[in-house]
Design a protein around this motif. Structure first.
Motif, PDB file in Angstrom:
ATOM      1  N   UNK A   1      -8.872   0.246 -19.112  1.00  0.00           N
ATOM      2  CA  UNK A   1      -9.550  -0.977 -18.659  1.00  0.00           C
ATOM      3  C   UNK A   1      -9.601  -1.021 -17.143  1.00  0.00           C
ATOM      4  N   UNK A   2     -10.684  -1.498 -16.650  1.00  0.00           N
ATOM      5  CA  UNK A   2     -10.853  -1.631 -15.204  1.00  0.00           C
ATOM      6  C   UNK A   2     -10.086  -2.868 -14.733  1.00  0.00           C
ATOM      7  N   UNK A   3      -9.219  -2.681 -13.761  1.00  0.00           N
ATOM      8  CA  UNK A   3      -8.484  -3.841 -13.237  1.00  0.00           C
ATOM      9  C   UNK A   3      -9.386  -4.655 -12.330  1.00  0.00           C
ATOM     10  N   UNK A   4      -9.225  -5.957 -12.360  1.00  0.00           N
ATOM     11  CA  UNK A   4     -10.034  -6.806 -11.495  1.00  0.00           C
ATOM     12  C   UNK A   4      -9.374  -6.874 -10.119  1.00  0.00           C
ATOM     13  N   UNK A   5     -10.097  -7.445  -9.198  1.00  0.00           N
ATOM     14  CA  UNK A   5      -9.588  -7.617  -7.839  1.00  0.00           C
ATOM     15  C   UNK A   5      -8.295  -8.421  -7.846  1.00  0.00           C
ATOM     16  N   UNK A   6      -8.300  -9.463  -8.703  1.00  0.00           N
ATOM     17  CA  UNK A   6      -7.120 -10.327  -8.798  1.00  0.00           C
ATOM     18  C   UNK A   6      -5.902  -9.545  -9.267  1.00  0.00           C
ATOM     19  N   UNK A   7      -6.122  -8.688 -10.257  1.00  0.00           N
ATOM     20  CA  UNK A   7      -5.010  -7.902 -10.791  1.00  0.00           C
ATOM     21  C   UNK A   7      -4.417  -7.014  -9.701  1.00  0.00           C
ATOM     22  N   UNK A   8      -5.322  -6.412  -8.935  1.00  0.00           N
ATOM     23  CA  UNK A   8      -4.865  -5.500  -7.885  1.00  0.00           C
ATOM     24  C   UNK A   8      -4.114  -6.276  -6.813  1.00  0.00           C
ATOM     25  N   UNK A   9      -4.577  -7.489  -6.523  1.00  0.00           N
ATOM     26  CA  UNK A   9      -3.883  -8.296  -5.523  1.00  0.00           C
ATOM     27  C   UNK A   9      -2.470  -8.638  -5.986  1.00  0.00           C
ATOM     28  N   UNK A  10      -2.324  -8.832  -7.296  1.00  0.00           N
ATOM     29  CA  UNK A  10      -0.989  -9.132  -7.833  1.00  0.00           C
ATOM     30  C   UNK A  10      -0.077  -7.912  -7.740  1.00  0.00           C
ATOM     31  N   UNK A  11      -0.643  -6.748  -8.010  1.00  0.00           N
ATOM     32  CA  UNK A  11       0.140  -5.512  -7.898  1.00  0.00           C
ATOM     33  C   UNK A  11       0.613  -5.310  -6.470  1.00  0.00           C
ATOM     34  N   UNK A  12      -0.312  -5.584  -5.549  1.00  0.00           N
ATOM     35  CA  UNK A  12       0.020  -5.403  -4.139  1.00  0.00           C
ATOM     36  C   UNK A  12       1.123  -6.383  -3.735  1.00  0.00           C
ATOM     37  N   UNK A  13       0.969  -7.607  -4.231  1.00  0.00           N
ATOM     38  CA  UNK A  13       1.952  -8.645  -3.941  1.00  0.00           C
ATOM     39  C   UNK A  13       3.348  -8.197  -4.362  1.00  0.00           C
ATOM     40  N   UNK A  14       3.410  -7.572  -5.523  1.00  0.00           N
ATOM     41  CA  UNK A  14       4.701  -7.111  -6.015  1.00  0.00           C
ATOM     42  C   UNK A  14       5.251  -6.016  -5.113  1.00  0.00           C
ATOM     43  N   UNK A  15       4.402  -5.069  -4.777  1.00  0.00           N
ATOM     44  CA  UNK A  15       4.836  -3.958  -3.943  1.00  0.00           C
ATOM     45  C   UNK A  15       5.377  -4.463  -2.610  1.00  0.00           C
ATOM     46  N   UNK A  16       4.705  -5.474  -2.046  1.00  0.00           N
ATOM     47  CA  UNK A  16       5.105  -5.987  -0.739  1.00  0.00           C
ATOM     48  C   UNK A  16       6.424  -6.755  -0.797  1.00  0.00           C
ATOM     49  N   UNK A  17       6.668  -7.418  -1.930  1.00  0.00           N
ATOM     50  CA  UNK A  17       7.843  -8.285  -1.998  1.00  0.00           C
ATOM     51  C   UNK A  17       8.941  -7.759  -2.909  1.00  0.00           C
ATOM     52  N   UNK A  18       8.833  -6.502  -3.233  1.00  0.00           N
ATOM     53  CA  UNK A  18       9.738  -5.959  -4.230  1.00  0.00           C
ATOM     54  C   UNK A  18      11.210  -6.186  -3.883  1.00  0.00           C
ATOM     55  N   UNK A  19      11.524  -5.967  -2.629  1.00  0.00           N
ATOM     56  CA  UNK A  19      12.911  -6.079  -2.191  1.00  0.00           C
ATOM     57  C   UNK A  19      13.442  -7.490  -2.442  1.00  0.00           C
ATOM     58  N   UNK A  20      12.598  -8.453  -2.066  1.00  0.00           N
ATOM     59  CA  UNK A  20      12.954  -9.860  -2.209  1.00  0.00           C
ATOM     60  C   UNK A  20      13.146 -10.231  -3.682  1.00  0.00           C
ATOM     61  N   UNK A  21      12.262  -9.706  -4.490  1.00  0.00           N
ATOM     62  CA  UNK A  21      12.304 -10.027  -5.915  1.00  0.00           C
ATOM     63  C   UNK A  21      13.552  -9.428  -6.558  1.00  0.00           C
ATOM     64  N   UNK A  22      13.867  -8.199  -6.152  1.00  0.00           N
ATOM     65  CA  UNK A  22      14.951  -7.471  -6.829  1.00  0.00           C
ATOM     66  C   UNK A  22      16.333  -7.820  -6.308  1.00  0.00           C
ATOM     67  N   UNK A  23      16.363  -8.504  -5.173  1.00  0.00           N
ATOM     68  CA  UNK A  23      17.628  -8.759  -4.477  1.00  0.00           C
ATOM     69  C   UNK A  23      18.713  -9.354  -5.395  1.00  0.00           C
TER      70      UNK A  23
END
Lengths: 459, 482
Positions: A1-23
């Motif tokens: 399935x083709x990911x939408x722009x929104x989906x990709x933005x969410x993936x990016x969001x996770x990548x950027x905040x991973x440290x904070x989330x996993x802390x």
């Protein structure tokens, strides 16, 4: 399935905040994120082309750009004081979450020995073996984009553990509050484990306290072991700017009993994914739901009862009242696995449409692979009974009053199923007020009511 | 009792397809495969007017853009559309007036099937448009019907002789791009029936068309169009049997019905195509698009179907209730055995005011088959006072089969009353016991109960069909379970 722009933005969001989330999360929770990422990049947020989400398209709301509730965003337990979600005379253990984070518990010290109820983040570290055994075992990331998203971002929520043979008499009330000045996305994760012969009653109240837009994706996994009993209630009372996807996955072992009730009295867009798996013989499952909506609210109840073994019984009843330009949807799927003989499964969905702009889509489905079964489903969409109306009018009852009386009678069938008398009385009152349009003035449980109807931001 | 059941079940499931034979008739076939040239050739051979070719090519181009649907509860092996012969016609193309001129072998085929093509059937009052593979061979009762102004002929004939009528209605109910199989049919349809009932005429007899699939690897693409003008009535019967075959055959038919003011069309089907053998090998793929539109006020369309054959059935006879006070009905018995799969049901689209629809679906699954009901009831915003009642029952015979119900109810008008009920059960031991107690043996008891179970639907069939339908059900059902 083709990911939408929104989906990709969410993936990016996770990548950027991973440290904070996993802390602060438990290793087991963090370990699941890789798989969740993989699943999410396959599934994305489902569009209405995905059959299960045919009547609810949530893609527009799930994207990066909201404040994420990694921290508490200033909300404190002080703020909760004004809230006091006191179900009248409901003597309970109470847990509060704010924006998906556990903040405080009241009366929890009085819980029976060994019973735990508190923060998911903390208790999941305290009980790694429970986490390992149950986390993600029912809500599978590869089956639903929302579960994948939740597993990706999950940090906190509620953890309830009732060890073998313990009986918690009083209800455990969980008050989920959404508040803050900024628009917010919340991924809350809850885990309920009720061990052999144990009993518990759990009530989730979902509320909003400020008028910001809230996008909520919560996943609750509940395990009811052999001969155990769980009463589960969800009361949703949020303002029109709320978009909530709530997944409730339950697994039942032999001779267990689950009563689950879902009340949606006020919301913006709500989607409940209700999954129950009857995994041991003679398990019993009763689920019911009531949705009373108006304005341009949207409620979609999607339920799936899986009869995996013989000799189980399930009963399902969902009722809805749609006013103004609101839309309701219901999907009830019952699966009877091969050799799940002597299954009894009943399902019913009844709806009232009050205006010409209201809509209802319903899909009651049976999927049966065993022959010695008794299964039935029924669905109706209609109006209040004219004869009943005439009867009341002929006895001098005004049209408005008769309307309310009949709607109330319609809804009562669901309310009746509540097992906790004080809670039943409270919800009965709330529903009646809802029909009278007085919910806004309600000063008790329904804080959101003050902010809701009409005055809140809506789409 | 269990062993007795097993024995009966075995007996029933071992019964071979009794209409399985293959007749050798000279065939005029195009090479396998599908492209624009094949379509042009089909159109040329059938001497069609230009607009038909346009229609076909348009549909073909749409089809190329489409994908085979996968939403049904079916396991469909991949179909190679280039491995199918899209045109097969008996070489001697007869324009006959008497029975003597019909190819004797062809007649023998029909005799084996008991098709009422000969004189005695005139007494039965059935006009038959017999179709072997793709070309209509013989049409009886033409003259009787012609007197009343009724047109009942093969589709290709209609396209040549009544191009205006065909052009006016073709593709208005099922557009060429409606779905994958409808598009395929629109592109390559070989023949079918055309019925036109003029204003105020009540068709004096049941019109009947028997289908038979013949010739190895021939896809059968029927196209039926029925138009009933104001105040007219017609009852149309469609029945199918096909010879035993090892390779799967594709059948993608399209049926379109148009009813104008106060007209009524009753469409009945008994489908008994080869379901494949006990191991699930072979059998017909039946992917059919059937749809009727109640265009005029107070008109009515009624579908009745008894589906016992085919390896895979994918079929949803639908009604679009466009006019005010129109009525749509759907009665169905679907029976699956061995490895058969059926995903069938209906769509009732309520558009006009005071429209009513009724759905009665009875599914019976035995062996290792899967039987699904899938239906949609849609009430649009302007369809005031719409009324629908749906009853979907499933009967399970044996513990390896499946019965499923997937109804969709989409209601956009508050004055609508829509009800759906479904039950799934097997024949109760108490019912059997009751019969046994009264001296009825188990096999007869099951027959009795199943007969009662499907009665509601069978009652809707015209007399001669009802007999055949009951016979068909008997073959697979009697005594399968206690």
């Amino acid at each position: 399935m083709q990911l939408s722009e929104h989906d990709i933005s969410l993936q990016r969001l996770f990548a950027e905040n991973r440290e904070l989330i996993e802390k602060d999360a438990a290793p087991g929770v963090n370990a699941a994120r890789e798989g969740a990422m993989e699943a999410f990049s396959k599934l994305g947020i489902p569009s209405s082309k995905v059959e299960a989400y045919k009547y609810t398209n949530l893609q527009a709301w799930f994207k990066a750009g909201y404040t994420q509730a990694y921290g508490l965003n200033g909300a404190t337990s002080e703020a909760l004081k004004q809230f006091e979600c006191n179900v009248h005379e409901l003597d309970s253990y109470t847990l509060f979450t704010v924006n998906g984070k556990f903040v405080a518990g009241s009366n929890v010290e009085a819980l029976p020995d060994g019973v735990e109820a508190g923060s998911f983040a903390e208790l999941s570290k305290k009980y790694p073996e429970l986490l390992k055994r149950y986390y993600g075992s029912l809500a599978k990331v590869e089956e639903d984009g929302f579960v994948a998203l939740n597993t990706l971002f999950a940090t906190d929520g509620i953890f309830i553990y009732v060890p073998k043979g313990k009986v918690v008499e009083k209800p455990i009330q969980v008050v989920n509050v959404l508040t803050g000045e900024q628009d917010l996305m919340v991924n809350q994760r809850n885990l309920i484990v009720v061990e052999e012969q144990a009993q518990a009653r759990v009530l989730f109240c979902d509320h909003t306290m400020s008028m910001s837009r809230f996008v909520v994706n919560t996943v609750t996994e509940g395990h009811v072991a052999e001969s155990a009993m769980l009463d589960f209630y969800n009361l949703q009372n949020q303002h029109n700017g709320t978009v909530q996807v709530g997944a409730y996955h339950f697994d039942q072992a032999a001779r267990s009993l689950l009563n689950a009730n879902y009340f949606t009295l006020h919301t913006g867009v709500a989607r409940n994914n209700i999954f129950s798996r009857l995994g041991g013989p003679h398990a019993e499952n009763h689920i019911s739901g009531l949705y009373v909506i108006d304005k341009n609210q949207h409620v979609d109840n999607f339920s799936f009862i899986n009869h995996a073994v013989p000799d189980c019984e399930s009963n399902e009843l969902f009722k809805g009242v749609m006013d103004d330009a609101s839309t309701g949807a219901f999907t009830g799927r019952i699966l009877v696995a091969p050799d799940a003989q002597r299954t009894n499964a009943y399902q019913s969905n009844n709806n009232l449409l009050l205006t010409e702009n209201a809509k209802m889509n319903t899909r009651p489905q049976l999927e049966i692979y065993a022959d010695d079964v008794k299964c039935s489903h029924g669905a109706t969409v209609g109006q209040l009974d004219e004869n009943a109306m005439f009867y009341l009018r002929a006895r001098g009852i005004s049209k408005e009053e008769a309307n309310i009386l009949l709607m109330y009678a319609f809804a009562y069938e669901v309310i009746e199923k509540i097992q906790v008398p004080a809670l039943k009385e409270q919800i009965r009152e709330l529903v009646e007020k809802r029909f009278r349009g007085e919910l806004d003035k309600c000063d008790s449980c329904v804080v959101c009511g003050q902010l809701g109807t009409g005055r809140a931001k809506s789409e | 009792m269990a062993s007795e059941q097993d024995k009966l079940l075995e007996e029933v499931t071992n019964r071979e397809y009794q209409y399985g034979f293959h007749s050798d008739i000279d065939m005029d076939v195009l090479p396998k495969g599908l492209n624009e040239e094949v379509i042009r050739e089909i159109s040329r051979r059938k001497q069609e007017p230009e607009f038909m070719l346009e229609f076909r090519l348009d549909a073909y181009r749409k089809w190329l853009q489409m994908e085979s649907p996968d939403w049904a509860h079916l396991k469909i092996p991949k179909i190679d559309f280039q491995d199918i012969i899209y045109y097969a016609a008996p070489k001697k193309k007869p324009q006959l007036n008497s029975m003597d001129e019909v190819d004797p072998e062809l007649r023998a085929t029909f005799d084996k099937l008991g098709i009422p093509l000969d004189e005695q059937k005139i007494l039965a009052g059935v006009a038959v448009d017999a179709i072997i593979d793709s070309v209509s061979v013989k049409t009886t009762f033409r003259e009787t019907l012609a007197e009343k102004g009724i047109i009942f002929c093969s589709f290709s004939e209609a396209a040549r002789e009544y191009p205006d009528l065909v052009k006016k209605y073709l593709g208005t109910v099922v557009p060429s791009g409606d779905n994958f199989f409808a598009a395929l049919n629109s592109a390559v349809f070989s023949d079918g029936s055309f019925v036109f009932i003029p204003k105020g005429v009540r068709c004096p007899m049941e019109l009947s068309s028997y289908f038979r699939i013949n010739t190895m690897n021939t896809g059968q693409f029927e196209r039926t169009l029925i138009v009933a003008e104001d105040d007219s009535y017609v009852s149309y019967l469609e029945g199918c049997t096909a010879p035993m075959r090892d390779e799967n055959q594709l059948h993608a038919a399209v049926v379109e019905i148009v009813t104008l003011d106060r007209a009524e069309v009753k469409y009945s089907t008994v489908q008994n195509w080869y379901p494949g053998n006990k191991e699930g090998k072979g059998g017909i793929y039946n992917f059919v698009t059937k749809r009727g539109i109640c265009k005029g006020d107070y008109s009515k369309i009624s579908w009745t179907q008894v589906e016992t054959g085919s390896a895979i059935t994918w079929k949803y006879p639908s009604c679009v209730l466009m006019g005010n006070n129109t009525v749509g009905e759907f009665y169905s018995v679907a029976l699956t055995n061995n490895y058969q799969q059926a995903d069938t049901g209906t769509k009732m689209i309520h558009l006009g005011k005071n429209t009513r629809s009724l759905i009665v679906s009875k599914g019976i699954s035995a062996g290792k088959s899967q039987n699904s009901y899938r239906g949609l009831v849609k009430v649009s915003k302007k369809a005031d006072n719409a009324r629908n009642f749906s009853q979907c029952d499933s009967l399970l015979l044996g513990d390896k089969c499946g019965a499923h119900t997937f109804p969709y109810l989409e209601i956009n008008n508050p004055s609508a009353k829509v009800e759906h009920e479904a039950t799934t059960s097997k024949i109760g031991e108490d019912q059997i016991f009751y019969c046994n107690q009264r001296g009825i043996d188990t096999e007869d008891a099951v027959g009795l109960i199943v007969n009662g179970y499907v009665k509601e639907v069978i009652n809707q069939l015209p007399m001669e069909f009802a007999v055949e339908a009951q016979k068909l059900l008997q073959i697979s059902l009697e005594g399968s379970v206690g």
